[in-house]
Design a protein around this motif. Structure first.
Motif, PDB file in Angstrom:
ATOM      1  N   UNK A   1       0.841  -1.200   0.000  1.00  0.00           N
ATOM      2  CA  UNK A   1       0.000   0.000   0.000  1.00  0.00           C
ATOM      3  C   UNK A   1       0.877   1.251   0.000  1.00  0.00           C
ATOM      4  N   UNK A   2       0.574   2.159  -0.920  1.00  0.00           N
ATOM      5  CA  UNK A   2       1.229   3.467  -0.947  1.00  0.00           C
ATOM      6  C   UNK A   2       0.210   4.478  -0.438  1.00  0.00           C
ATOM      7  N   UNK A   3       0.514   5.096   0.682  1.00  0.00           N
ATOM      8  CA  UNK A   3      -0.336   6.138   1.250  1.00  0.00           C
ATOM      9  C   UNK A   3       0.140   7.473   0.716  1.00  0.00           C
ATOM     10  N   UNK A   4      -0.718   8.125  -0.079  1.00  0.00           N
ATOM     11  CA  UNK A   4      -0.378   9.458  -0.577  1.00  0.00           C
ATOM     12  C   UNK A   4      -0.992  10.490   0.361  1.00  0.00           C
TER      13      UNK A   4
ATOM     14  N   UNK B   1      -3.685   8.228  12.521  1.00  0.00           N
ATOM     15  CA  UNK B   1      -4.053   8.311  11.113  1.00  0.00           C
ATOM     16  C   UNK B   1      -5.029   7.189  10.790  1.00  0.00           C
ATOM     17  N   UNK B   2      -5.885   7.365   9.790  1.00  0.00           N
ATOM     18  CA  UNK B   2      -6.864   6.318   9.455  1.00  0.00           C
ATOM     19  C   UNK B   2      -6.263   5.123   8.717  1.00  0.00           C
TER      20      UNK B   2
ATOM     21  N   UNK C   1       1.583   0.989   6.036  1.00  0.00           N
ATOM     22  CA  UNK C   1       1.803   1.255   4.613  1.00  0.00           C
ATOM     23  C   UNK C   1       3.213   0.810   4.243  1.00  0.00           C
ATOM     24  N   UNK C   2       3.357   0.369   3.006  1.00  0.00           N
ATOM     25  CA  UNK C   2       4.687   0.004   2.502  1.00  0.00           C
ATOM     26  C   UNK C   2       5.467   1.256   2.096  1.00  0.00           C
ATOM     27  N   UNK C   3       4.720   2.312   1.745  1.00  0.00           N
ATOM     28  CA  UNK C   3       5.351   3.572   1.358  1.00  0.00           C
ATOM     29  C   UNK C   3       4.412   4.730   1.691  1.00  0.00           C
TER      30      UNK C   3
ATOM     31  N   UNK D   1       6.466   7.754  10.285  1.00  0.00           N
ATOM     32  CA  UNK D   1       7.227   6.814  11.118  1.00  0.00           C
ATOM     33  C   UNK D   1       6.298   5.827  11.824  1.00  0.00           C
ATOM     34  N   UNK D   2       5.097   6.276  12.175  1.00  0.00           N
ATOM     35  CA  UNK D   2       4.149   5.377  12.855  1.00  0.00           C
ATOM     36  C   UNK D   2       3.560   4.327  11.910  1.00  0.00           C
ATOM     37  N   UNK D   3       3.320   4.680  10.641  1.00  0.00           N
ATOM     38  CA  UNK D   3       2.591   3.764   9.752  1.00  0.00           C
ATOM     39  C   UNK D   3       3.489   2.945   8.830  1.00  0.00           C
ATOM     40  N   UNK D   4       4.716   3.381   8.622  1.00  0.00           N
ATOM     41  CA  UNK D   4       5.573   2.643   7.697  1.00  0.00           C
ATOM     42  C   UNK D   4       5.978   1.288   8.272  1.00  0.00           C
TER      43      UNK D   4
END
Length: 186
Positions: free
Chosen positions: A86-89, A148-149, A153-155, A178-181
């Motif tokens: 998943x890429x979070x933009x 964050x919702x 994420x991978x990126x 830093x929290x989601x990666x």
């Protein structure tokens, strides 16, 4: 970001009279100067919003800058993004970038996000028009929110925010990323 929006005008050190009453201690002066930087950041956001063209009949918004820079950005992303995930933009703006990137990199799942509801509507319109199945519906994401919702994420990709927002937004972006990666994330 929400941090700036919620706090900017409620901060006592924005008031020059409060600054005068504080005898201009170094701390209050530093805070005043930091807020001047925030005001410059808001000016950048306003300039960006003014550069958006009138909406298409289908609800899409277009920014000429996104059309100009999507190709060169994609070339870098092809080399930098992972093979899957998943890429979070963050701050997806009009939605032009996420649709372009998702079409060219179909092995990735794309999660656009944007705090502005009119922009989220535009992103949704771009996604509908594209017919791409690897783009999720846009999320309302404030980079300065403590949660964050998206949990993982991978990126994390941020093209539209850092250069036009106040410095605290960038700090929040880095802390949130830093929290989601995931381990080895980009």
């Amino acid at each position: 970001c929400g941090w700036c929006r919620d706090r900017l005008w409620s901060l006592p050190w924005l008031d020059p009279h409060a600054l005068r009453r504080s005898n201009r201690t170094p701390l209050s002066l530093r805070r005043f100067q930091a807020n001047a930087g925030m005001l410059q950041g808001f000016e950048g956001v306003l300039k960006m919003r003014m550069s958006i063209e009138p909406p298409h009949p289908d609800g899409r918004l277009s920014a000429p800058a996104a059309d100009r820079n999507k190709g060169p950005i994609l070339e870098v992303l092809k080399r930098a993004l992972p093979e899957r995930g998943l890429v979070l933009e963050i701050a997806s703006g009009t939605g032009q970038h996420v649709v372009h990137f998702a079409a060219a990199l179909p092995h990735l799942e794309w999660q656009p996000s944007e705090p502005d509801s009119s922009m989220r509507s535009s992103i949704a319109a771009w996604i509908r028009l594209s017919g791409l199945a690897n783009i999720l519906p846009p999320l309302d994401l404030d980079v300065c929110a403590p949660e964050w919702p998206v949990a993982h994420a991978a990126a994390v990709l941020c093209v539209n925010m850092v250069h036009i927002t106040p410095w605290p937004s960038t700090v929040c972006l880095l802390e949130g990323a830093a929290r989601v990666l995931q381990a080895g994330g980009v």
